[in-house]
Design an enzyme around this catalytic site. Structure first.
Site: not given
Length: 784
Positions: A22, A25, A424, A659, A663
């Protein structure tokens, strides 16, 4: 003299932890790990049964961490044990449940008979004989874990079950031993036995569901072939993939999986990369093409050269990203952790108050104790602990299947709040392979000589525009020479020497900064820009200053589906913005082809690479005071262009899609960064989400799976809390027996897992229909 202290380098380790039941724990294991000297942070995930620990480098920590887990009362599993548990049979671990059902059934049947007037009550000694093995043999795990929790002055589900069932069993023994000779006392052995059995059944069903949530990881691991056909001096030799080294040559036969990353040396084929990118169509591969380990070779026999092995392959990095995301905690989990820390002690107090309340009401010890047992049994916090990680595991797993890699849970939780998406331009919304569509020399100068000079100066650059110039020169059969003293000027251009002549190539903005007189070329440049071209200038450094020698106009094409992707995002009520370093004319022309409206502030042009992060920050604040070029007005491109949606701070939640290396700062500055998987590793590291196909249409999918996952988290947390809020009072007031409470408690955990598993049926939303992309006509000029 001032001294600077460097931060210590950190290492990380993943441990598989068994025995957690649980949320309490989870907190106990985390506290135990954080107490180990040198540990900087520890995050434990109940759904994956794993711990991610960050610690100072150079420390031999693994043994200490395993010992800390064991001392806390849990099992530090080896890699082999964890792998065996993950790949276990669907019926693994059912034996204790089966024995419990067999022993409990004779105790339950008389209760059912009572409903129909039949009196099949078993003799007390037989009830004792059936219930005791269930209580102390099958239920031994609850006593062990509960005892460790008590020693640590904490509580967990096991402690509640152990106390509750022991009370029911002990009460039955006491009633049996104190009953008058020959009488048939009402005993509660069936309650303790059935509760233990139901809890075991619930945990078994939960474990089965957990294995389904990790199916995505197992599927990725299964993509790794065991053997490769290594080309040695003596011919083809089958060797384990683990023995391959960078530079080796490997044969891949038709229909086989490509063993590791590499490049194609011999042959042509088509490759199925669907498990990595989500793209169902095979990808043609010719010489020098990149090959990714785990993808499936088509009809051709090929020879490849290994470029990456082991942990450095794309597949290994994908697996690490998904595993890290599934092991991470979402910010919303902090609330659950705070509740779990006090949950069990509060339940124990409520059970005691229930006992005292019923005794005070004169109900008798037996009745009071049974109602207190029902409170203990129904108030299990395991559903709370599973609500968030189960949904995250299912969401990140199905996203990976569709080519969306979510690096951290925070990005997953935040993405659904995004109201502005910034893209971009080059390589993200466009193909990223510009062509030289026009080369205009100054009056009286020879085109071929100038084109050769420009291509030679650009020959060492990887910039897309530079490659376009070199390709155009080679297409005309011009010899490209190596330049001298080449120097790149970030965001502006390149300068260098060709023999005794010094040249500069750069943007019109740079030419204006250098006060270069363009003369008649100025009007031609303006015309090319209006037609949508990106214009650069070739300049010669002379004794009389800088002299413009030629204009170069570049054209790019929108990515297939980019227009539909942007339309789909707008249909979802999101604002879309394109950020470009191009001049305003070229940027706006491309924006219109993509369906964007420059007049509505959807284009930020002439943004230098270093200013992209500032542009994103300004979008987050609401769009004021960012200046990205002289043509954009005193208050920047976003003046007066406020989106109607905003967060509580008055700003906006911004996603940035890019990409390239330039960037990366913008991806990091955004609330959510999305990197195209066909881009650079730097961009992928800076982003929280990676789109493996480089398809803008996946942006909507990433936002949608975030929305669906967060919805599942909220549903799970609501039902987990509501179950306890409703169940505890009903049990305390005597409306729920321990047996019903045990069934409800087991059902709560299973229902949370089942609800999370519904995410596995998710599929990426279809792109919105859009008009055909406007055909682009190259500028009417002397083409190179």
């Amino acid at each position: 003299m001032s001294q600077t202290t460097s931060l210590p380098s950190l290492d990380s380790l993943n441990l598989s932890v068994g025995g957690m039941t649980c949320a309490s724990c989870v907190g106990r294991v985390e506290r135990a790990l954080k107490k180990v000297p040198g540990v900087q942070d520890a995050t434990v995930n109940l759904a994956t049964e794993s711990a991610h620990i960050t610690y100072q480098s150079g420390e031999p920590m693994e043994a200490q961490l395993r010992r800390a887990v064991r001392d806390a009362g849990y099992e530090p599993r080896t890699e082999a044990q964890a792998d065996a548990a993950e790949h276990a049979s669907p019926w693994a671990g059912f034996a204790p449940v089966g024995f419990g059902l067999l022993l409990s059934l004779p105790l339950v049947v008389p209760m059912i008979g009572d409903l129909f007037g039949a009196h099949w009550m078993l003799a007390p000694w037989l009830q004792f004989a059936l219930a005791t093995p269930v209580q102390f043999i099958l239920g031994a795990r609850f006593y062990r874990a509960g005892w460790h929790a008590l020693k640590a002055f904490t509580g967990n589900m096991d402690l509640l079950v152990a106390i509750g069932t022991s009370a029911g069993w002990g009460l039955s023994v006491w009633l049996w031993l104190t009953a008058e000779a020959g009488s048939m006392p009402h005993l509660y052995f069936e309650a303790s036995a059935v509760v233990v059995t139901l809890v075991l059944l619930g945990k078994w069903l939960e474990a089965r569901a957990k294995r389904q949530t990790t199916a995505a990881i197992r599927a990725l691991h299964a993509l790794r072939p065991e053997v490769a056909h290594w080309v040695s001096e003596d011919g083809e030799v089958d060797v384990p993939v683990a023995e391959l080294m960078v530079g080796d040559r490997v044969v891949v036969r038709p229909g086989e999986r490509i063993p590791v990353d590499g490049r194609l040396l011999e042959g042509e084929t088509q490759v199925d990369e669907s498990m990595l990118t989500g793209e169902p169509l095979p990808v043609p591969k010719v010489a020098e093409a990149a090959l990714t380990g785990g993808s499936i070779n088509g009809e051709g026999r090929i020879v490849m050269q290994v470029s990456a092995v082991g942990a450095e392959t794309v597949l290994s990095r994908i697996i690490r990203l998904v595993e890290d995301a599934q092991a991470a905690k979402a910010p919303i989990q902090r609330l659950v952790d705070q509740v779990s820390a006090v949950f069990v002690p509060v339940v124990l107090v409520l059970a005691l108050l229930t006992l005292l309340g019923w005794l005070w009401a004169g109900a008798g010890v037996a009745t009071a104790l049974i109602h207190a047992v029902a409170v203990l049994v129904i108030a299990c916090p395991c559903a709370l602990g599973l609500a968030t990680p189960a949904a995250i595991m299912a969401g990140t797993g199905v996203a990976a299947k569709h080519g969306i890699l979510i690096k951290d849970a925070q990005a997953l939780e935040l993405a659904h709040k995004v109201d502005t998406v910034a893209f971009d331009k080059t390589g993200t919304l466009t193909v990223g392979q510009p062509r030289l569509v026009a080369f205009v020399p100054a009056e009286g100068l020879e085109l071929a000589a100038l084109l050769r000079a420009a291509a030679s100066l650009q020959s060492g650059s990887e910039h897309p525009l530079a490659r376009a110039v070199v390709a155009a020169a080679q297409a005309q059969g011009l010899a490209v020479a190596a330049p001298d003293g080449v120097r790149a000027v970030p965001g502006r251009g390149t300068e260098g020497e060709m023999g005794a002549v010094s040249y500069l190539i750069g943007s019109l903005r740079w030419m204006d900064e250098l006060a270069v007189a363009l003369g008649p070329l100025r009007a031609r440049a303006a015309g090319l820009q209006q037609e949508g071209a990106t214009v650069s200038v070739l300049v010669e450094r002379t004794t009389g200053g800088l002299a413009a020698r030629a204009l170069m106009a570049f054209g790019d094409e929108p990515k297939p589906g980019a227009q539909a992707a942007l339309a789909g995002l707008r249909a979802r009520g999101l604002r879309t913005v394109m950020i470009s370093g191009d001049n305003r004319g070229a940027a706006e022309a491309m924006a219109r082809r993509l369906g964007l409206n420059p007049e509505a502030g959807e284009v930020l042009a002439e943004v230098l690479p270093g200013d992209k992060a500032a542009a994103v920050a300004e979008l987050k604040r609401g769009g004021h005071h960012f200046s990205a070029g002289p043509s954009q007005g005193k208050n920047g491109p976003l003046e007066g262009q406020r989106s109607t949606r905003s967060d509580k701070r008055g700003g906006h939640i911004v996603a940035m899609v890019g990409d390239g290396v330039n960037d990366a700062p913008a991806l990091a500055a955004a609330d959510v960064g999305l990197a195209m998987g066909n881009g650079t590793d730097v961009a992928m590291q800076a982003a929280g989400i990676t789109l493996m196909r480089g398809d803008p249409g996946l942006v909507a999918g990433a936002l949608d799976i975030s929305h669906r996952t967060v919805l599942k988290i909220r549903q799970n947390l609501f039902w987990a809390f509501a179950y306890n809020v409703a169940g505890i009072p009903l049990a305390a007031l005597g409306y729920l027996s321990p047996v019903v409470a045990g069934a409800a408690m087991a059902l709560s955990s299973v229902s949370v897992m089942a609800n999370a598993l519904l995410l596995r049926r998710w599929s990426a939303p279809a792109a919105a229909p859009s008009a055909k992309t406007t055909p682009h006509t190259a500028p009417a000029a002397r083409s190179a």
